[in-house]
Design a protein around this motif. Sequence first.
Motif, PDB file in Angstrom:
ATOM      1  N   THR A  89       0.832  -1.211   0.000  1.00 14.27           N
ATOM      2  CA  THR A  89       0.000   0.000   0.000  1.00 14.27           C
ATOM      3  C   THR A  89       0.863   1.257   0.000  1.00 14.27           C
ATOM      4  OG1 THR A  89      -1.860  -1.090   1.084  1.00 14.27           O
ATOM      5  CG2 THR A  89      -1.722   1.302   1.303  1.00 14.27           C
ATOM      6  N   LEU A  90       1.895   1.283   0.834  1.00 11.54           N
ATOM      7  CA  LEU A  90       2.808   2.433   0.842  1.00 11.54           C
ATOM      8  C   LEU A  90       3.495   2.580  -0.513  1.00 11.54           C
ATOM      9  CD1 LEU A  90       4.456   2.002   4.362  1.00 11.54           C
ATOM     10  CD2 LEU A  90       2.528   3.478   3.731  1.00 11.54           C
ATOM     11  N   SER A  91       3.829   1.458  -1.121  1.00  9.06           N
ATOM     12  CA  SER A  91       4.461   1.501  -2.443  1.00  9.06           C
ATOM     13  C   SER A  91       3.504   2.061  -3.480  1.00  9.06           C
ATOM     14  CB  SER A  91       4.907   0.092  -2.850  1.00  9.06           C
ATOM     15  OG  SER A  91       5.857  -0.436  -1.941  1.00  9.06           O
ATOM     16  N   TRP A  92       2.245   1.645  -3.434  1.00 10.28           N
ATOM     17  CA  TRP A  92       1.238   2.163  -4.373  1.00 10.28           C
ATOM     18  C   TRP A  92       1.072   3.673  -4.190  1.00 10.28           C
ATOM     19  CZ3 TRP A  92      -3.423   4.668  -3.765  1.00 10.28           C
ATOM     20  CH2 TRP A  92      -4.217   4.768  -4.918  1.00 10.28           C
ATOM     21  N   ARG A  93       1.032   4.109  -2.948  1.00 11.63           N
ATOM     22  CA  ARG A  93       0.824   5.533  -2.682  1.00 11.63           C
ATOM     23  C   ARG A  93       2.011   6.373  -3.149  1.00 11.63           C
ATOM     24  NH1 ARG A  93      -1.731   5.242   3.495  1.00 11.63           N
ATOM     25  NH2 ARG A  93      -3.759   4.334   2.876  1.00 11.63           N
ATOM     26  N   GLU A  94       3.210   5.860  -3.006  1.00 10.22           N
ATOM     27  CA  GLU A  94       4.397   6.628  -3.370  1.00 10.22           C
ATOM     28  C   GLU A  94       4.890   6.333  -4.782  1.00 10.22           C
ATOM     29  OE1 GLU A  94       7.502   6.964  -0.527  1.00 10.22           O
ATOM     30  OE2 GLU A  94       6.156   6.817   1.211  1.00 10.22           O
ATOM     31  N   ARG A  95       4.237   5.363  -5.434  1.00 11.66           N
ATOM     32  CA  ARG A  95       4.583   4.978  -6.812  1.00 11.66           C
ATOM     33  C   ARG A  95       6.034   4.519  -6.937  1.00 11.66           C
ATOM     34  NH1 ARG A  95       0.350   6.199  -9.988  1.00 11.66           N
ATOM     35  NH2 ARG A  95       1.558   5.735 -11.869  1.00 11.66           N
ATOM     36  N   ARG A  96       6.519   3.903  -5.894  1.00  5.92           N
ATOM     37  CA  ARG A  96       7.852   3.297  -5.897  1.00  5.92           C
ATOM     38  C   ARG A  96       7.858   2.218  -4.829  1.00  5.92           C
ATOM     39  NH1 ARG A  96      10.940   4.746  -1.514  1.00  5.92           N
ATOM     40  NH2 ARG A  96      10.096   6.434  -0.235  1.00  5.92           N
ATOM     41  N   VAL A  97       8.787   1.279  -4.940  1.00  6.98           N
ATOM     42  CA  VAL A  97       8.832   0.194  -3.962  1.00  6.98           C
ATOM     43  C   VAL A  97       9.245   0.722  -2.595  1.00  6.98           C
ATOM     44  CG1 VAL A  97      10.038  -1.920  -3.296  1.00  6.98           C
ATOM     45  CG2 VAL A  97       9.257  -1.616  -5.648  1.00  6.98           C
ATOM     46  N   VAL A  98       8.417   0.445  -1.600  1.00  6.43           N
ATOM     47  CA  VAL A  98       8.704   0.783  -0.211  1.00  6.43           C
ATOM     48  C   VAL A  98       8.730  -0.527   0.578  1.00  6.43           C
ATOM     49  CG1 VAL A  98       7.908   1.978   1.860  1.00  6.43           C
ATOM     50  CG2 VAL A  98       7.556   3.023  -0.397  1.00  6.43           C
ATOM     51  N   THR A  99       9.841  -0.801   1.230  1.00  8.68           N
ATOM     52  CA  THR A  99       9.941  -2.004   2.048  1.00  8.68           C
ATOM     53  C   THR A  99       9.772  -1.651   3.519  1.00  8.68           C
ATOM     54  OG1 THR A  99      12.343  -1.827   2.277  1.00  8.68           O
ATOM     55  CG2 THR A  99      11.512  -3.036   0.363  1.00  8.68           C
ATOM     56  N   THR A 100       9.458  -2.651   4.312  1.00  4.31           N
ATOM     57  CA  THR A 100       9.305  -2.437   5.748  1.00  4.31           C
ATOM     58  C   THR A 100      10.199  -3.423   6.492  1.00  4.31           C
ATOM     59  OG1 THR A 100       7.400  -3.946   5.856  1.00  4.31           O
ATOM     60  CG2 THR A 100       6.951  -1.593   5.533  1.00  4.31           C
ATOM     61  N   GLY A 101      10.589  -3.043   7.705  1.00  5.44           N
ATOM     62  CA  GLY A 101      11.483  -3.881   8.476  1.00  5.44           C
ATOM     63  C   GLY A 101      10.811  -5.066   9.116  1.00  5.44           C
ATOM     64  N   SER A 102       9.488  -4.985   9.271  1.00  5.86           N
ATOM     65  CA  SER A 102       8.759  -6.079   9.909  1.00  5.86           C
ATOM     66  C   SER A 102       7.323  -6.075   9.402  1.00  5.86           C
ATOM     67  CB  SER A 102       8.771  -5.928  11.434  1.00  5.86           C
ATOM     68  OG  SER A 102       8.104  -4.717  11.813  1.00  5.86           O
ATOM     69  N   ALA A 103       6.618  -7.156   9.692  1.00  3.80           N
ATOM     70  CA  ALA A 103       5.186  -7.247   9.388  1.00  3.80           C
ATOM     71  C   ALA A 103       4.518  -7.826  10.626  1.00  3.80           C
ATOM     72  CB  ALA A 103       4.944  -8.124   8.166  1.00  3.80           C
ATOM     73  N   ASP A 104       3.588  -7.077  11.197  1.00  2.82           N
ATOM     74  CA  ASP A 104       2.971  -7.471  12.454  1.00  2.82           C
ATOM     75  C   ASP A 104       1.458  -7.411  12.297  1.00  2.82           C
ATOM     76  OD1 ASP A 104       2.371  -8.084  15.051  1.00  2.82           O
ATOM     77  OD2 ASP A 104       2.939  -6.132  15.871  1.00  2.82           O
ATOM     78  N   THR A 105       0.870  -8.549  11.926  1.00  2.00           N
ATOM     79  CA  THR A 105      -0.575  -8.603  11.717  1.00  2.00           C
ATOM     80  C   THR A 105      -1.046 -10.035  11.859  1.00  2.00           C
ATOM     81  OG1 THR A 105      -2.375  -8.234  10.115  1.00  2.00           O
ATOM     82  CG2 THR A 105      -0.214  -8.829   9.213  1.00  2.00           C
ATOM     83  N   ILE A 106      -2.308 -10.197  12.262  1.00  2.00           N
ATOM     84  CA  ILE A 106      -2.885 -11.540  12.293  1.00  2.00           C
ATOM     85  C   ILE A 106      -3.185 -12.042  10.887  1.00  2.00           C
ATOM     86  CG2 ILE A 106      -3.854 -11.240  14.602  1.00  2.00           C
ATOM     87  CD1 ILE A 106      -6.605 -10.841  13.263  1.00  2.00           C
ATOM     88  N   ALA A 107      -3.216 -11.134   9.909  1.00  2.00           N
ATOM     89  CA  ALA A 107      -3.513 -11.515   8.525  1.00  2.00           C
ATOM     90  C   ALA A 107      -2.234 -12.037   7.854  1.00  2.00           C
ATOM     91  CB  ALA A 107      -4.094 -10.332   7.767  1.00  2.00           C
ATOM     92  N   ASP A 108      -1.843 -13.245   8.231  1.00  2.00           N
ATOM     93  CA  ASP A 108      -0.571 -13.805   7.785  1.00  2.00           C
ATOM     94  C   ASP A 108      -0.486 -13.947   6.266  1.00  2.00           C
ATOM     95  OD1 ASP A 108      -2.535 -16.036   8.757  1.00  2.00           O
ATOM     96  OD2 ASP A 108      -1.298 -17.025   7.241  1.00  2.00           O
ATOM     97  N   GLY A 109      -1.613 -14.124   5.617  1.00  2.00           N
ATOM     98  CA  GLY A 109      -1.603 -14.333   4.171  1.00  2.00           C
ATOM     99  C   GLY A 109      -1.189 -13.118   3.365  1.00  2.00           C
ATOM    100  N   VAL A 110      -1.158 -11.940   3.977  1.00  2.00           N
ATOM    101  CA  VAL A 110      -0.786 -10.723   3.251  1.00  2.00           C
ATOM    102  C   VAL A 110       0.383 -10.007   3.923  1.00  2.00           C
ATOM    103  CG1 VAL A 110      -3.087 -10.372   2.280  1.00  2.00           C
ATOM    104  CG2 VAL A 110      -2.535  -9.353   4.495  1.00  2.00           C
ATOM    105  N   ALA A 111       1.150 -10.739   4.724  1.00  2.00           N
ATOM    106  CA  ALA A 111       2.174 -10.101   5.560  1.00  2.00           C
ATOM    107  C   ALA A 111       3.544 -10.075   4.894  1.00  2.00           C
ATOM    108  CB  ALA A 111       2.246 -10.796   6.916  1.00  2.00           C
ATOM    109  N   GLY A 112       3.633  -9.525   3.704  1.00  2.00           N
ATOM    110  CA  GLY A 112       4.915  -9.380   3.033  1.00  2.00           C
ATOM    111  C   GLY A 112       5.590  -8.058   3.385  1.00  2.00           C
ATOM    112  N   ARG A 113       6.917  -8.018   3.172  1.00  2.00           N
ATOM    113  CA  ARG A 113       7.674  -6.806   3.480  1.00  2.00           C
ATOM    114  C   ARG A 113       8.389  -6.218   2.270  1.00  2.00           C
ATOM    115  NH1 ARG A 113      11.956  -7.564   6.376  1.00  2.00           N
ATOM    116  NH2 ARG A 113      12.073  -9.847   6.386  1.00  2.00           N
ATOM    117  N   PHE A 114       8.544  -7.011   1.210  1.00  2.00           N
ATOM    118  CA  PHE A 114       9.327  -6.575   0.049  1.00  2.00           C
ATOM    119  C   PHE A 114       8.490  -6.689  -1.228  1.00  2.00           C
ATOM    120  CE2 PHE A 114      12.542  -8.176   3.085  1.00  2.00           C
ATOM    121  CZ  PHE A 114      13.320  -7.034   3.216  1.00  2.00           C
ATOM    122  N   PRO A 115       7.782  -5.656  -1.617  1.00  2.00           N
ATOM    123  CA  PRO A 115       7.001  -5.713  -2.847  1.00  2.00           C
ATOM    124  C   PRO A 115       7.883  -5.992  -4.070  1.00  2.00           C
ATOM    125  CG  PRO A 115       6.343  -3.837  -1.514  1.00  2.00           C
ATOM    126  CD  PRO A 115       7.579  -4.396  -0.880  1.00  2.00           C
TER     127      PRO A 115
END
Length: 304
Positions: free
Chosen positions: A197-223
Motif C-alpha cells: 500500500t505504501l508503495s502504491w501511494r508513493e509509486r515506488r517500492v517501499v519495504t518495511t522492516g517487519s510485518a505485524d498482523t494476524i492476517a498472515d496471508g498478506v504479511a509481506g515486506r518486500f514488494p
Amino acid sequence: MIDPVFLDTPLYRCEALESRLGCAVSVKLETANPVRSFKARGTELVASLLAGSGQQAVVCASAGNLGQALAWSGRGRGLDVTVVASRRAPAAKLDRIRALGARLELVDGDFEMARERAAAIARRDGVRLVEDSLDIETCEGAATIGLELVEAAPSFDAVLIALGGGALATGIGHVIKALAPGVEVICVQPQGAPAMTLSWRERRVVTTGSADTIADGVAGRFPIPAVLDDLLLVADDAVLVREESITAGMRLLLDHAGLVVEPSAALGVAAVLEDRDRFAGRHVVTVVCGGNVDMDAYRRWTGG
C-alpha cells in the motif's frame, strides 16, 4: 487448465450484512473448494504447464495457502512439490501442506526468509521456482475471478480485494478495468503489513522492516517491482485497516453470513467498517479469499 472445482465459486448478495455495513454487499466466496482459497486457480495453470513440458519438480515459498494449492495441483499431475514456509505460519496450513503430499521445509524467519530459501533450492536443484504474484500464471488464475464477477454481477460499484503480494488485486483489477471500467478497484491491507500500500501511494517500492498482523496471508515486506507496476495500472485506491477492524469483520462474517474465514479474507469488510460514509448506498463486492485458520486462534479473535 483449471479444474472446474475451483471455478464459478458462489457469488451472492448477503442482506444480513447490509444493515451492519450500511451498503449493499455481495460476497465472492473463494473458500468453497478443496484448498479453501483462491490460490489453486493459479497453481492449476502452473502445474498444467509444467506437466505438459515434462518437468518433474517445483518449489515455492508460501504463507500457507499457495503451498496447499500447489501441493494439490502438483499431486494430481505427478509433480514433486517442495514448499518453504515460516515456522510461525498457522499450524493448520502447514499440516494441510503435509497431508497433500508436498515436501515441507520450515525456516525460522518470516515469509521473506522463506522466499529466499525457496529461490536457493530452485538454483541448487535446477527446478522451477513459483513466485506468487510475479509469475503471470498466478495473476491469470486470479483474473478468472474477475471474469466471473463481471459476468454475474455487472451492477456493482466497487470491489474490495485483499492486498498482499498482489496477484489477486492485479489479476482481478486488469479484468475489471478492461470490462467494467466504471467499477472502483480498492485494495485493502493491514496497518501492520503496509508495504504494498505504501508503495502504491508513493509509486515506488517501499519495504518495511517487519510485518505485524494476524492476517498472515498478506504479511509481506518486500514488494516485487513488476507487480507494483501492474498494481499502479489497475488500483483506484489502497487502504490500510486496523487489527480490531479485521477481527470485527471476521465476527460479522461468522454471525451474519455463517462464514469462518481467515483474517485476510475479512479485509474488505474491515475497510467498510472503517469508512462507512464512503460506501453508504453503494453496492460493493468483497472477495472472501481464504478460510484456512487455526481454530484456537480464530476463537480468540472472534470471542467464539
